[in-house]
Design a protein around this motif. Structure first.
Motif, PDB file in Angstrom:
ATOM      1  N   UNK A  32       0.833  -1.205   0.000  1.00 24.53           N
ATOM      2  CA  UNK A  32       0.000   0.000   0.000  1.00 24.53           C
ATOM      3  C   UNK A  32       0.866   1.253   0.000  1.00 24.53           C
ATOM      4  N   UNK A  33       0.317   2.311  -0.571  1.00 22.78           N
ATOM      5  CA  UNK A  33       1.048   3.562  -0.746  1.00 22.78           C
ATOM      6  C   UNK A  33       1.430   4.197   0.581  1.00 22.78           C
ATOM      7  N   UNK A  34       0.700   3.865   1.662  1.00 21.08           N
ATOM      8  CA  UNK A  34       1.007   4.462   2.960  1.00 21.08           C
ATOM      9  C   UNK A  34       2.366   4.000   3.489  1.00 21.08           C
ATOM     10  N   UNK A  35       2.835   2.825   3.043  1.00 22.28           N
ATOM     11  CA  UNK A  35       4.108   2.309   3.557  1.00 22.28           C
ATOM     12  C   UNK A  35       5.152   2.103   2.472  1.00 22.28           C
ATOM     13  N   UNK A  36       4.758   2.041   1.208  1.00 24.60           N
ATOM     14  CA  UNK A  36       5.695   1.809   0.106  1.00 24.60           C
ATOM     15  C   UNK A  36       5.928   3.107  -0.658  1.00 24.60           C
ATOM     16  N   UNK A  37       7.170   3.588  -0.652  1.00 18.91           N
ATOM     17  CA  UNK A  37       7.493   4.807  -1.383  1.00 18.91           C
ATOM     18  C   UNK A  37       7.294   4.626  -2.882  1.00 18.91           C
ATOM     19  N   UNK A  38       7.590   3.434  -3.393  1.00 20.84           N
ATOM     20  CA  UNK A  38       7.462   3.204  -4.831  1.00 20.84           C
ATOM     21  C   UNK A  38       5.996   3.203  -5.251  1.00 20.84           C
ATOM     22  N   UNK A  39       5.145   2.497  -4.496  1.00 22.22           N
ATOM     23  CA  UNK A  39       3.714   2.516  -4.815  1.00 22.22           C
ATOM     24  C   UNK A  39       3.168   3.936  -4.726  1.00 22.22           C
ATOM     25  N   UNK A  40       3.581   4.663  -3.706  1.00 22.54           N
ATOM     26  CA  UNK A  40       3.095   6.030  -3.551  1.00 22.54           C
ATOM     27  C   UNK A  40       3.514   6.903  -4.738  1.00 22.54           C
ATOM     28  N   UNK A  41       4.758   6.740  -5.191  1.00 20.65           N
ATOM     29  CA  UNK A  41       5.241   7.533  -6.323  1.00 20.65           C
ATOM     30  C   UNK A  41       4.420   7.244  -7.574  1.00 20.65           C
ATOM     31  N   UNK A  42       4.190   5.958  -7.857  1.00 19.42           N
ATOM     32  CA  UNK A  42       3.470   5.571  -9.086  1.00 19.42           C
ATOM     33  C   UNK A  42       1.972   5.861  -8.987  1.00 19.42           C
ATOM     34  N   UNK A  43       1.379   5.518  -7.857  1.00 17.66           N
ATOM     35  CA  UNK A  43      -0.075   5.560  -7.723  1.00 17.66           C
ATOM     36  C   UNK A  43      -0.600   6.949  -7.405  1.00 17.66           C
ATOM     37  N   UNK A  44       0.149   7.722  -6.645  1.00 19.84           N
ATOM     38  CA  UNK A  44      -0.365   9.002  -6.155  1.00 19.84           C
ATOM     39  C   UNK A  44       0.468  10.192  -6.639  1.00 19.84           C
ATOM     40  N   UNK A  45       1.778  10.170  -6.333  1.00 18.95           N
ATOM     41  CA  UNK A  45       2.594  11.368  -6.535  1.00 18.95           C
ATOM     42  C   UNK A  45       2.724  11.765  -7.991  1.00 18.95           C
ATOM     43  N   UNK A  46       3.073  10.817  -8.874  1.00 15.22           N
ATOM     44  CA  UNK A  46       3.255  11.147 -10.295  1.00 15.22           C
ATOM     45  C   UNK A  46       1.945  11.604 -10.938  1.00 15.22           C
ATOM     46  N   UNK A  47       0.827  10.876 -10.799  1.00 14.49           N
ATOM     47  CA  UNK A  47      -0.424  11.365 -11.396  1.00 14.49           C
ATOM     48  C   UNK A  47      -0.817  12.758 -10.900  1.00 14.49           C
ATOM     49  N   UNK A  48      -0.702  12.993  -9.595  1.00 11.98           N
ATOM     50  CA  UNK A  48      -1.066  14.308  -9.071  1.00 11.98           C
ATOM     51  C   UNK A  48      -0.113  15.390  -9.560  1.00 11.98           C
ATOM     52  N   UNK A  49       1.178  15.070  -9.637  1.00 10.66           N
ATOM     53  CA  UNK A  49       2.152  16.051 -10.110  1.00 10.66           C
ATOM     54  C   UNK A  49       1.883  16.434 -11.553  1.00 10.66           C
TER      55      UNK A  49
END
Length: 627
Positions: free
Chosen positions: A135-152
């Motif tokens: 899950x994105x709450x604990x995985x930096x890679x999942x967070x980057x792909x799933x949340x950070x890049x799309x929002x950026x």
């Protein structure tokens, strides 16, 4: 091809169109995967934020050959209204999967189940089928792909020209990730092959996938992508279902004797390393829109050589261009990405990795006594409130067997301890609940807590939230056996649940998950009954910093607090009694910090020891009530 596949409804958000993309980008990504998989198993609904969107315009211009229906937010199934989109719901409307990674992984699995010949689709899940599973709450890679890049990228597309002069930090973070050495299963063997190739000075032929290759690639020498040919050969051989040539596989004796530390590192071919995975599917629509917008604004991409090469290389994967065409994505060609000569490359060493500075020293040396003494000198000691109903118990002997945790395939002794744990949580919830309340069982696992609560409180709606699909399916099976009609199941990360509720419950929420549950309850102004676990896994994250409360922050450093967390895990029954006592005190201090942090949000919080304490080494329990 299997004929009988249960119909599921896929709900996607729609804000607006930006050139050849749908915003939010999570919707564009979902549609791109459906096209790549050639998946027609789902009935697809677009959920506009603007109720005046024209049905004909949306379906004609944005969706390719997919049949899509418009639906307003108020028409969504109740369980979906509690979740962020995208979301998939089974036809009976009680089992929902929400969040980008969970939905995409489900699309892949359903595609393969319906047509097992599509092994290339299943391969998108990567080694051990774990791609974007954390899950994105604990995985930096999942967070980057799933949340950070799309929002950026969404922010970059909508920003005024004067505010989008610089490359978003998350895009630069991806560029840096692509430059890091690759770690893959069996990489020692591959690195030895690379060393042998380097020593031989040979330039192996690389299979290059031309326009929509369908399974036959020609081995040619190419300088188009400046990557070592071994990595490319391995990556594209897998895509073409070919074996790497024997000449590459055989190792010379001197190569076998080389120390692992002396072997050359592997370079990225795709986002996660050597193989094309779901991460590439997620990133392509985002990076495509970023590149298109950058070029239209006259920006130079000299600082993104790895992303530019990756973007071009992904287009060579069979099926990618065809899927992009269906989604009206006009992919750019390499000539359009050539950078101007003489422009300086950015030094990526200056770009901080998430949490790198905060968590760089994870070796917390020393015992907890100095930290405990420091707190004691400031008047802080572990405090436990008396148990409000220590003798309360469910009548387990007369409950249906599917209610008992023994149905979860555990030993008799463990099932007894689980019953004792459930007695504690159920007693606390029973004192708080009113008819009509919504009770959320966070990190529900196999549903031990939620099923008990749904059975004993039929006038309340119970929601189980769990990221692990198999655990939630087992819970659904037990619920069906009991014919429960007041229970929902949501497979999602906690951040994708945004529904209103009255009481939050969690039994042994691991590490930071306890703090995530408390945060959700505070946002909803809901009461909570939580038993923490895995204190040793607590560490600073993007959202949570430790210590949590102002009182602890004024006294303890992050490192001192982490020492408490590590020793709070020293409560196993096999340990000496004195050590277990110190572990219990450390647990109490860590949870006191959490309780005080919640009280800063106008909550009344008690930290209680479950009865009997032998029911679990992790026997602390919070009961929090909003003022």
């Amino acid at each position: 091809m299997k004929d009988s596949v249960a119909e599921e409804h896929l709900y996607l958000g729609f804000s607006h169109q930006y050139r050849d993309s749908i915003v939010p980008l999570h919707t564009s990504i979902s549609l791109f995967l459906l096209s790549y998989c050639d998946c027609k198993l789902f009935k697809i609904f677009l959920v506009p934020t603007d109720e005046n969107v024209n049905d004909h315009f949306v379906t004609k211009n944005l969706l390719g050959d997919l049949e899509v229906h418009l639906i307003s937010k108020c028409q969504l199934p109740a369980v979906v209204q509690s979740c962020c989109l995208p979301a998939v719901v089974v036809k009976d409307g009680t089992f929902c999967r929400a969040g980008l990674s969970v939905v995409l992984r489900h699309i892949i699995q359903k595609t393969y189940e319906a047509d097992p010949s599509k092994k290339d689709v299943l391969e998108l899940l990567g080694f051990k089928k774990t791609c974007l599973k954390a899950c994105a709450e604990v995985s930096q890679w999942t967070r980057l792909c799933e949340i950070s890049i799309p929002l950026a990228v969404e922010g970059f597309l909508t920003a005024s020209p004067e505010h989008c002069q610089t490359i978003p930090p998350d895009i630069l973070q991806l560029e840096r990730k692509l430059g890091e050495p690759v770690r893959v299963h069996n990489d020692d063997k591959i690195r030895r092959q690379k060393l042998q190739q380097q020593k031989a000075g040979a330039k192996a032929a690389v299979p290059v996938l031309g326009k929509e290759a369908t399974g036959e690639g020609k081995a040619v020498e190419t300088d188009e992508h400046p990557l070592p040919s071994l990595e490319l050969s391995i990556a594209f051989s897998k895509l073409l279902v070919q074996e790497v040539p024997d000449a590459v596989n055989r190792e010379a004796p001197r190569i076998r004797r080389t120390k692992t530390s002396d072997l050359p590192l592997l370079d990225h071919v795709f986002a996660e390393g050597l193989y094309f995975t779901l991460a590439d599917i997620v990133l392509l629509p985002c990076i495509h829109q970023f590149l298109v917008s950058s070029i239209k604004q006259g920006k130079n991409l000299v600082n993104l050589p790895l992303i530019s090469s990756w973007y071009q290389r992904v287009q060579e994967v069979p099926g990618v261009k065809k899927a992009a065409g269906k989604c009206n994505m006009e992919l750019l060609q390499l000539s359009e990405l050539v950078s101007a000569p003489g422009e300086e490359l950015q030094d990526f060493s200056s770009i901080p990795d998430e949490l790198e500075e905060e968590n760089e020293d994870n070796n917390f040396i020393g015992g907890p006594r100095p930290t405990m003494t420091k707190l004691m000198e400031n008047g802080i000691e572990a405090k436990f409130s008396p148990h409000p109903c220590p003798d309360w118990t469910l009548d387990w002997a007369n409950l249906p067997s599917a209610v008992s945790p023994g149905e979860g395939k555990m030993s008799r002794d463990r099932a007894l301890r689980k019953q004792q744990q459930l007695n504690n949580l159920a007693a606390a919830v029973a004192k708080l609940a009113k008819p009509g309340d919504v009770i959320v069982d966070f990190c529900s696992g196999g549903g031990h807590v939620g099923i008990v609560l749904a059975h004993m409180m039929p006038s309340c709606q119970v929601v189980l939230i769990e990221n692990k699909e198999l655990s939630l399916i087992r819970a659904k099976d037990r619920s069906d056996e009991l014919c429960l009609s007041n229970i929902w199941f949501i497979q999602a990360n906690l951040d994708y649940f945004n529904g209103n509720f009255n009481i939050g419950v969690a039994l042994h929420a691991c590490g930071v998950a306890t703090d995530m549950v408390i945060e959700h309850c505070i946002k909803a102004r809901a009461a909570f009954v939580i038993s923490p676990c895995c204190y040793g896994f607590i560490q600073n994250t993007v959202k949570f910093k430790y210590p949590r409360s102002h009182q602890f922050k004024e006294i303890l450093s992050y490192k001192e607090h982490m020492i408490l967390c590590r020793f709070a895990d020293q409560t196993a029954v096999q340990l000496p009694p004195e050590r277990r006592l110190i572990g219990k005190q450390c647990m109490g201090l860590v949870d006191l910090d959490r309780a005080w942090a919640a009280e800063e949000h106008n909550y009344s919080v008690q930290v209680i020891s479950m009865e009997p304490e032998s029911c679990s080494p992790k026997n602390n329990m919070f009961v929090g009530i909003p003022a």
